[in-house]
Design a protein around this motif. Structure first.
Motif, PDB file in Angstrom:
ATOM      1  N   ASN A 115       0.810  -1.214   0.000  1.00  8.23           N
ATOM      2  CA  ASN A 115       0.000   0.000   0.000  1.00  8.23           C
ATOM      3  C   ASN A 115       0.844   1.265   0.000  1.00  8.23           C
ATOM      4  O   ASN A 115       2.003   1.269   0.420  1.00  8.23           O
ATOM      5  N   GLU A 116       0.233   2.345  -0.415  1.00  8.13           N
ATOM      6  CA  GLU A 116       0.915   3.636  -0.500  1.00  8.13           C
ATOM      7  C   GLU A 116       1.335   4.136   0.883  1.00  8.13           C
ATOM      8  O   GLU A 116       0.594   4.015   1.849  1.00  8.13           O
ATOM      9  N   LYS A 117       2.523   4.686   0.950  1.00  3.38           N
ATOM     10  CA  LYS A 117       3.030   5.279   2.180  1.00  3.38           C
ATOM     11  C   LYS A 117       4.058   6.343   1.816  1.00  3.38           C
ATOM     12  O   LYS A 117       4.362   6.549   0.633  1.00  3.38           O
ATOM     13  N   THR A 118       4.599   7.003   2.806  1.00  3.18           N
ATOM     14  CA  THR A 118       5.570   8.068   2.569  1.00  3.18           C
ATOM     15  C   THR A 118       6.988   7.517   2.616  1.00  3.18           C
ATOM     16  O   THR A 118       7.339   6.765   3.526  1.00  3.18           O
ATOM     17  N   TYR A 119       7.797   7.906   1.620  1.00  2.00           N
ATOM     18  CA  TYR A 119       9.208   7.544   1.571  1.00  2.00           C
ATOM     19  C   TYR A 119      10.027   8.817   1.413  1.00  2.00           C
ATOM     20  O   TYR A 119       9.595   9.769   0.760  1.00  2.00           O
ATOM     21  N   SER A 120      11.205   8.807   1.990  1.00  2.35           N
ATOM     22  CA  SER A 120      12.153   9.900   1.785  1.00  2.35           C
ATOM     23  C   SER A 120      13.212   9.400   0.805  1.00  2.35           C
ATOM     24  O   SER A 120      13.841   8.370   1.041  1.00  2.35           O
ATOM     25  N   VAL A 121      13.386  10.139  -0.309  1.00  4.31           N
ATOM     26  CA  VAL A 121      14.285   9.673  -1.371  1.00  4.31           C
ATOM     27  C   VAL A 121      15.159  10.814  -1.865  1.00  4.31           C
ATOM     28  O   VAL A 121      14.845  11.998  -1.692  1.00  4.31           O
ATOM     29  N   THR A 122      16.271  10.453  -2.471  1.00  4.62           N
ATOM     30  CA  THR A 122      17.036  11.386  -3.296  1.00  4.62           C
ATOM     31  C   THR A 122      16.931  10.882  -4.732  1.00  4.62           C
ATOM     32  O   THR A 122      17.003   9.670  -4.975  1.00  4.62           O
TER      33      THR A 122
END
Length: 284
Positions: A196-203
């Motif tokens: 399911n959709e969730k928040t990720y921190s990415v570069t």
């Protein structure tokens, strides 16, 4: 029965048998990956045994594993597991719980359910008929085992290439053997699953505007501490479905140009417990 040492430690040994190990040597790259894997497995499992909790980040763990000088034989690495805290969750059973959970982690990753019964028997000894507590512990251990899949894959790397098997010891007793069959099961591919959709921190390290695709690296809690050849978190393919990516000066472009982390909302595909692709729908 294995017992905790008076100084609050458990003595471990990782013994590599056969192949190059017979000459007291091992491929350095394979050994490095293997020890990285075992270090995380033992630290996470030890923290759970001491506190009853699953922590993903190494800095949050209350247990540390230390390598020690070993006597020459086959090729072995002696180690100690040191506990900063012990909440008493498994008072008197700590070494047994650690070896049982370690075996459970290895065999859950290999799909061998028959080898998982010992852990449940041990938990029943601890909690008796308290099924609610039993299920709570098993749920935590399942999440722990799934989170350790990348580390398990690292730990078994030398088998079949530089040694024939790996024997694991705790307090002088062998409690697990990793052979070619177990390695093949651990390393085998499985179908990807969508979560399911969730928040990720990415570069964002690469962008293709025509195809709305990108390459990203996970940062923060979602990074499983694995590194690529450049010493960075591995790159993951991404598909940006957010129409805002077409706007001039959008947040994705800004993050790409500045190489600063960006929080995004995305669904992810998993394979062998690791994220293989992100479908990015929005910024968070």
């Amino acid at each position: 029965m294995m017992e905790l040492q008076k100084d609050g430690t458990i003595r471990l040994e990782i013994r590599y048998e056969g192949g190059d190990a017979e000459a007291h040597k091992l491929d350095m790259a394979a050994l490095g990956e293997s020890l990285q894997g075992f270090s995380r497995i033992y630290a996470v499992v030890g923290h759970f045994a001491a506190t009853g909790q699953y922590a993903k980040q190494m800095q949050a763990l209350s247990v540390r594993t230390y390598a020690q000088e070993a006597e020459p034989k086959c090729f072995s690495v002696a180690a100690i597991m040191s506990f900063a805290t012990n909440s008493g969750w498994f008072q008197g059973l700590l070494p047994s719980v650690i070896t049982a959970v370690t075996a459970y982690v290895l065999h859950r990753c290999s799909g061998n359910k028959e080898e998982m019964k010992h852990l449940r028997d041990l938990l029943e000894q601890q909690y008796g008929k308290d099924q609610k507590m039993m299920e709570r512990m098993m749920d935590t251990i399942d999440r722990l085992a799934d989170g350790l899949r990348p580390s398990v894959r690292k730990s078994v790397v030398p088998v079949g290439s530089s040694c024939e098997r790996i024997d694991l010891y705790a307090e002088g007793e062998k409690h697990q053997t990793i052979d070619q069959a177990l390695k093949d099961s651990v390393m085998s591919s499985v179908d990807e699953e969508l979560i399911n959709e969730k928040t990720y921190s990415v570069t964002i390290s690469e962008m293709d505007y025509e195809r709305r695709t990108c390459k990203v690296r996970l940062v923060g809690d979602e990074n499983d501490d694995s590194l690529d050849e450049d010493g960075l978190p591995p790159r993951i393919s991404g598909v940006i479905t957010d129409p805002a990516v077409e706007l001039q000066g959008n947040l994705y472009l800004q993050a790409f140009m500045s190489q600063r982390p960006l929080d995004v909302r995305a669904k992810a595909t998993l394979k062998d417990g690791s994220i293989t692709r992100l479908y990015i729908s929005d910024t968070a």
